[in-house]
Scaffold this motif. Structure first.
Motif, mmCIF file in Angstrom:
data_model
loop_
_atom_site.group_PDB
_atom_site.id
_atom_site.type_symbol
_atom_site.label_atom_id
_atom_site.label_comp_id
_atom_site.label_asym_id
_atom_site.label_seq_id
_atom_site.Cartn_x
_atom_site.Cartn_y
_atom_site.Cartn_z
ATOM 1 N N ILE A 86 21.639 -20.689 -15.160
ATOM 2 C CA ILE A 86 20.553 -21.639 -14.919
ATOM 3 C C ILE A 86 19.215 -20.919 -15.064
ATOM 4 O O ILE A 86 19.007 -19.875 -14.445
ATOM 5 N N PRO A 87 18.270 -21.439 -15.858
ATOM 6 C CA PRO A 87 16.972 -20.770 -15.986
ATOM 7 C C PRO A 87 16.271 -20.660 -14.635
ATOM 8 O O PRO A 87 16.288 -21.598 -13.826
ATOM 9 N N ARG A 88 15.653 -19.535 -14.387
ATOM 10 C CA ARG A 88 14.933 -19.304 -13.127
ATOM 11 C C ARG A 88 13.484 -19.720 -13.306
ATOM 12 O O ARG A 88 12.663 -18.949 -13.800
ATOM 13 N N ALA A 135 10.387 -23.052 -11.945
ATOM 14 C CA ALA A 135 10.054 -24.068 -10.951
ATOM 15 C C ALA A 135 10.847 -25.350 -11.140
ATOM 16 O O ALA A 135 11.049 -26.106 -10.185
ATOM 17 N N GLY A 136 11.294 -25.628 -12.364
ATOM 18 C CA GLY A 136 12.102 -26.811 -12.582
ATOM 19 C C GLY A 136 13.404 -26.760 -11.800
ATOM 20 O O GLY A 136 13.857 -27.778 -11.255
ATOM 21 N N ALA A 137 14.009 -25.588 -11.744
ATOM 22 C CA ALA A 137 15.260 -25.440 -11.003
ATOM 23 C C ALA A 137 15.043 -25.569 -9.501
ATOM 24 O O ALA A 137 16.010 -25.779 -8.750
ATOM 25 N N PHE A 138 13.811 -25.433 -9.037
ATOM 26 C CA PHE A 138 13.523 -25.555 -7.607
ATOM 27 C C PHE A 138 13.399 -27.024 -7.166
ATOM 28 O O PHE A 138 13.450 -27.318 -5.976
ATOM 29 N N ARG A 139 13.218 -27.937 -8.117
ATOM 30 C CA ARG A 139 12.907 -29.325 -7.754
ATOM 31 C C ARG A 139 13.981 -30.000 -6.901
ATOM 32 O O ARG A 139 13.638 -30.787 -6.003
ATOM 33 N N PRO A 140 15.269 -29.772 -7.133
ATOM 34 C CA PRO A 140 16.279 -30.467 -6.325
ATOM 35 C C PRO A 140 16.457 -29.884 -4.921
ATOM 36 O O PRO A 140 17.312 -30.373 -4.170
ATOM 37 N N VAL A 141 15.691 -28.856 -4.580
ATOM 38 C CA VAL A 141 15.889 -28.146 -3.313
ATOM 39 C C VAL A 141 14.739 -28.466 -2.361
ATOM 40 O O VAL A 141 13.565 -28.317 -2.714
ATOM 41 N N THR A 142 15.089 -28.899 -1.156
ATOM 42 C CA THR A 142 14.106 -29.134 -0.100
ATOM 43 C C THR A 142 14.349 -28.123 1.016
ATOM 44 O O THR A 142 15.494 -27.935 1.449
ATOM 45 N N ILE A 143 13.285 -27.471 1.461
ATOM 46 C CA ILE A 143 13.403 -26.438 2.494
ATOM 47 C C ILE A 143 12.625 -26.869 3.723
ATOM 48 O O ILE A 143 11.445 -27.252 3.623
ATOM 49 N N VAL A 144 13.267 -26.808 4.866
ATOM 50 C CA VAL A 144 12.617 -27.078 6.148
ATOM 51 C C VAL A 144 12.552 -25.758 6.909
ATOM 52 O O VAL A 144 13.584 -25.178 7.269
ATOM 53 N N ALA A 145 11.333 -25.270 7.132
ATOM 54 C CA ALA A 145 11.108 -24.001 7.830
ATOM 55 C C ALA A 145 10.125 -24.262 8.960
ATOM 56 O O ALA A 145 8.910 -24.299 8.740
ATOM 57 N N MET A 190 20.205 -27.371 -12.854
ATOM 58 C CA MET A 190 20.369 -27.158 -11.418
ATOM 59 C C MET A 190 21.032 -28.367 -10.768
ATOM 60 O O MET A 190 21.959 -28.217 -9.950
ATOM 61 N N ARG A 191 20.583 -29.555 -11.122
ATOM 62 C CA ARG A 191 21.175 -30.753 -10.532
ATOM 63 C C ARG A 191 22.655 -30.876 -10.906
ATOM 64 O O ARG A 191 23.486 -31.292 -10.082
ATOM 65 N N LYS A 192 22.990 -30.527 -12.116
ATOM 66 C CA LYS A 192 24.394 -30.572 -12.537
ATOM 67 C C LYS A 192 25.239 -29.603 -11.716
ATOM 68 O O LYS A 192 26.337 -29.938 -11.254
ATOM 69 N N ALA A 193 24.718 -28.379 -11.509
ATOM 70 C CA ALA A 193 25.460 -27.384 -10.737
ATOM 71 C C ALA A 193 25.656 -27.846 -9.294
ATOM 72 O O ALA A 193 26.735 -27.669 -8.708
ATOM 73 N N ILE A 194 24.631 -28.454 -8.714
ATOM 74 C CA ILE A 194 24.726 -28.934 -7.329
ATOM 75 C C ILE A 194 25.717 -30.090 -7.239
ATOM 76 O O ILE A 194 26.521 -30.180 -6.299
ATOM 77 N N SER A 195 25.672 -30.976 -8.224
ATOM 78 C CA SER A 195 26.533 -32.161 -8.181
ATOM 79 C C SER A 195 28.012 -31.809 -8.274
ATOM 80 O O SER A 195 28.864 -32.622 -7.895
ATOM 81 N N GLU A 196 28.331 -30.643 -8.776
ATOM 82 C CA GLU A 196 29.725 -30.206 -8.862
ATOM 83 C C GLU A 196 30.275 -29.712 -7.536
ATOM 84 O O GLU A 196 31.478 -29.453 -7.407
ATOM 85 N N LEU A 197 29.404 -29.561 -6.522
ATOM 86 C CA LEU A 197 29.833 -29.147 -5.192
ATOM 87 C C LEU A 197 30.132 -30.380 -4.343
ATOM 88 O O LEU A 197 29.500 -31.424 -4.518
ATOM 89 N N PRO A 198 31.067 -30.277 -3.414
ATOM 90 C CA PRO A 198 31.365 -31.430 -2.559
ATOM 91 C C PRO A 198 30.225 -31.736 -1.605
ATOM 92 O O PRO A 198 29.628 -30.830 -1.016
ATOM 93 N N ASP A 199 29.916 -33.028 -1.473
ATOM 94 C CA ASP A 199 28.903 -33.433 -0.500
ATOM 95 C C ASP A 199 29.332 -33.008 0.900
ATOM 96 O O ASP A 199 30.525 -32.952 1.225
ATOM 97 N N GLY A 200 28.351 -32.696 1.736
ATOM 98 C CA GLY A 200 28.669 -32.330 3.108
ATOM 99 C C GLY A 200 27.561 -31.508 3.727
ATOM 100 O O GLY A 200 26.559 -31.176 3.073
#
Length: 592
Positions: free
Chosen positions: A304-306, A308-318, A225-235
């Motif tokens: 990407i495996p579905r 809880a490990g794949a959820f770690r790089p994601v922070t949600i504000v609700a 998951m972190r690898k997939a996110i890192s391939e996207l442009p920051d912003g």
């Protein structure tokens, strides 16, 4: 055997166990909503409540499944009351980590050599749980008490013995106790099968190896998951989608999201979204988390495996008190569809600004009803008119599907067999065919939606849910156009139209129902669609000659005596003119 190979092998084994649990459930459940439609999901968590496999079913069920398992650990693990032979049940979104009340979750602890190592789980939408309307969807609800029985974490099976007092309580609070009896037994059975399979894994590989592999599986998913996110442009990327009704009046209910990509992490912030609403379209936190993961996983690398490990790089504000994290006692039954759909679409629209080639156009929002009456034996039946489900949005490289359920399922639900419904219920389906000129035009067009007509021979209670009938909901993307909105019309036996609510519950005599379901949005400019594909759509009755010419700029010869053909010279002129006029930009897609 290397750790990497073992981790992959056990991940596949766990996913297969989840799927096997699903097969058992579908073959043994009593209600068509399970045996025909698969409105349930099976998943596995480790001893700490972390999801390690969510391979079966509907993603809106499973993404927040860890909330439920951790509620069991909180309420019973803290007092040492999780033992071999126990099985738990829960549903409440405020007290038990549920998403909404109709989704009952069976949680079965797995012990090996007296040690708790995992939980096998089944979350399934029950046919009826009491409340103000048969079929679980009470559109008149203004608080959770109107929606049916609330289940905190309960120990339904203790030491291998079913608690008959709780069993009677569950059946007593449903209009369909015969269905509850068979369906919940099927849920329990599926989790027992899963537990036996995990026990067999530990015998094959060793207890410590399997427990170590659980952590390895989660760590591997996190790295992917972190690898997939890192391939996207920051912003920072923003998106918004909205509903136009709270079930009682027309009102704008926006879901706004700010997606911040920073290195290998993602922040998903819903600050600025609507406050919670009067009707039952409020989300629990568990449901919002599930919806965010539906949006992210469908956009990023699909391998990407579905878990809880794949959820770690994601922070949600609700924000608490908002439509994405409502305060007690707000009603919530609709939340797994709305506002879950708006949550997914808002995130998709934000991410479309990151990499448009990965963007998905909007699926149409549903507009249909639920019929409930008495069968020949006097038992209550509940029929969901799923044959009128909407069309899906297009993606680069593929047209949308004509009808595939709502976006929160990502195709995980199945549209039931018409003949089965005609045998089980007092209905005859007169029409179920793809709509013409409804699909959102594009290089890849949206799903067409369905024209559905059904005769209901007996009087019944109806719960109407017309989210997709207010305005077009299948938005276009990357220059594609939006799909047509839905329409629901009810006629009496003489063919006279009857007034029905967009959302609401009413009792009707024998009627005929006609539904044109919402269509999906298109991807890319319509004039980029190959003329040969436009011709095929015209031949198939999905696009008219007029729309082929006016929207796709394709001229087709049709003299009714020979096969239709493309007028290439006229088509070239039309497309040159459209290109110079930029006709495809008539629909505003600036937000995408």
């Amino acid at each position: 055997m290397s750790d990497a190979i073992l981790t992959t092998l056990l991940q596949n084994q766990l996913d297969h166990i989840s799927q096997q649990m699903g097969w058992v459930m579908q073959r043994t459940a009593r209600s068509p909503i399970f045996s025909e439609s698969h409105d349930f999901s099976c998943f596995i968590a480790d001893a700490d409540g972390r999801l390690v496999s969510v391979a079966d079913g509907i993603p809106i069920h499973t993404g927040g499944g860890g909330f439920a398992v951790k509620a069991v650990l909180r309420d019973f693990g803290s007092i040492g009351s999780i033992r071999p032979g126990d099985t738990f049940i829960l549903s409440d979104p405020y007290e038990a980590g549920g998403n909404h009340l109709p989704d009952w979750t069976i949680i079965n602890p797995v012990f090996v050599d007296g040690r708790l190592i995992a939980f096998t789980c089944n979350r399934a939408h029950q046919s009826d749980i009491g409340g103000g309307a048969a079929g679980t969807y009470n559109a008149a609800a203004t608080e959770i008490f109107h929606e049916g029985i609330r289940l905190p974490v309960l120990k339904l099976v203790e030491g291998g013995q079913l608690r008959e007092d709780l069993w009677r309580l569950l059946k007593l609070n449903s209009r369909c106790p015969h269905l509850i009896d068979g369906d919940v037994r099927a849920m329990i059975g599926s989790t027992k099968i899963g537990a036996r399979r995990i026990e067999a894994l530990t015998k094959e590989f060793g207890l410590e190896t399997v427990e170590k592999a659980f952590s390895g599986i989660l760590d591997h998913a996190e790295r992917r998951m972190r690898k997939a996110i890192s391939e996207l442009p920051d912003g920072v990327y923003e998106g918004m989608d909205s509903s136009d009704t709270d079930c009682f009046e027309e009102i704008d209910i926006p879901v706004r999201v700010r997606v911040e990509i920073k290195g290998n992490t993602v922040l998903v912030d819903f600050t600025g979204s609507s406050q919670q609403v009067r009707g039952f379209k409020n989300s629990s936190l568990a449901n919002t988390v599930s919806a965010v993961y539906v949006a992210l996983f469908s956009y990023l690398d699909t391998t990407i495996p579905r878990n809880a490990g794949a959820f770690r790089p994601v922070t949600i504000v609700a924000p608490e008190g908002s439509v994405v994290n409502a305060r007690y006692p707000a009603p919530m039954t609709s939340n797994t569809v709305y506002p879950a759909t708006e949550i997914i679409y808002a995130v998709w629209k934000a991410l479309a600004k990151v990499a448009a080639d990965r963007a998905c156009a909007g699926w149409g929002k549903a507009a249909h009803c639920i019929s409930s009456g008495k069968d020949a034996e006097g038992a209550t039946y509940v029929m969901y008119h799923m044959h009128a489900y909407p069309g899906t949005g297009a993606v680069q490289g593929r047209d949308g599907f004509p009808s595939l359920g709502t976006v929160i399922t990502l195709g995980g639900m199945q549209i039931p067999n018409v003949e089965v419904f005609e045998r089980k219920y007092p209905v005859r389906v007169e029409q179920q065919e793809m709509r013409c000129d409804a699909a959102g035009a594009g290089e890849f067009r949206g799903g067409t939606g369905i024209d559905y007509k059904v005769t209901v021979f007996d009087g019944a209670e109806y719960s109407f849910r017309g989210e997709g009938s207010g305005r077009s909901s299948g938005f276009g993307i990357v220059g594609g156009l939006s799909g047509a909105k839905a329409d629901v019309v009810v006629f009496d036996e003489q063919g006279t139209g009857m007034a029905t609510p967009r959302y609401g519950v009413m009792t009707l005599p024998a009627v005929k129902i006609a539904i044109s379901s919402s269509a999906g949005g298109g991807w890319g400019r319509p004039i980029a669609r190959p003329p040969e594909k436009v011709l095929r759509d015209v031949e198939d009755g999905l696009v008219s000659l007029d729309e082929a010419r006016e929207i796709y700029s394709v001229a087709i010869n049709d003299n009714h005596s020979t096969e239709m053909s493309i007028d290439w010279e006229a088509t070239s002129r039309l497309r040159d003119a459209a290109q110079s006029q930029k006709r495809w930009s008539a629909v505003d897609h600036s937000e995408l």
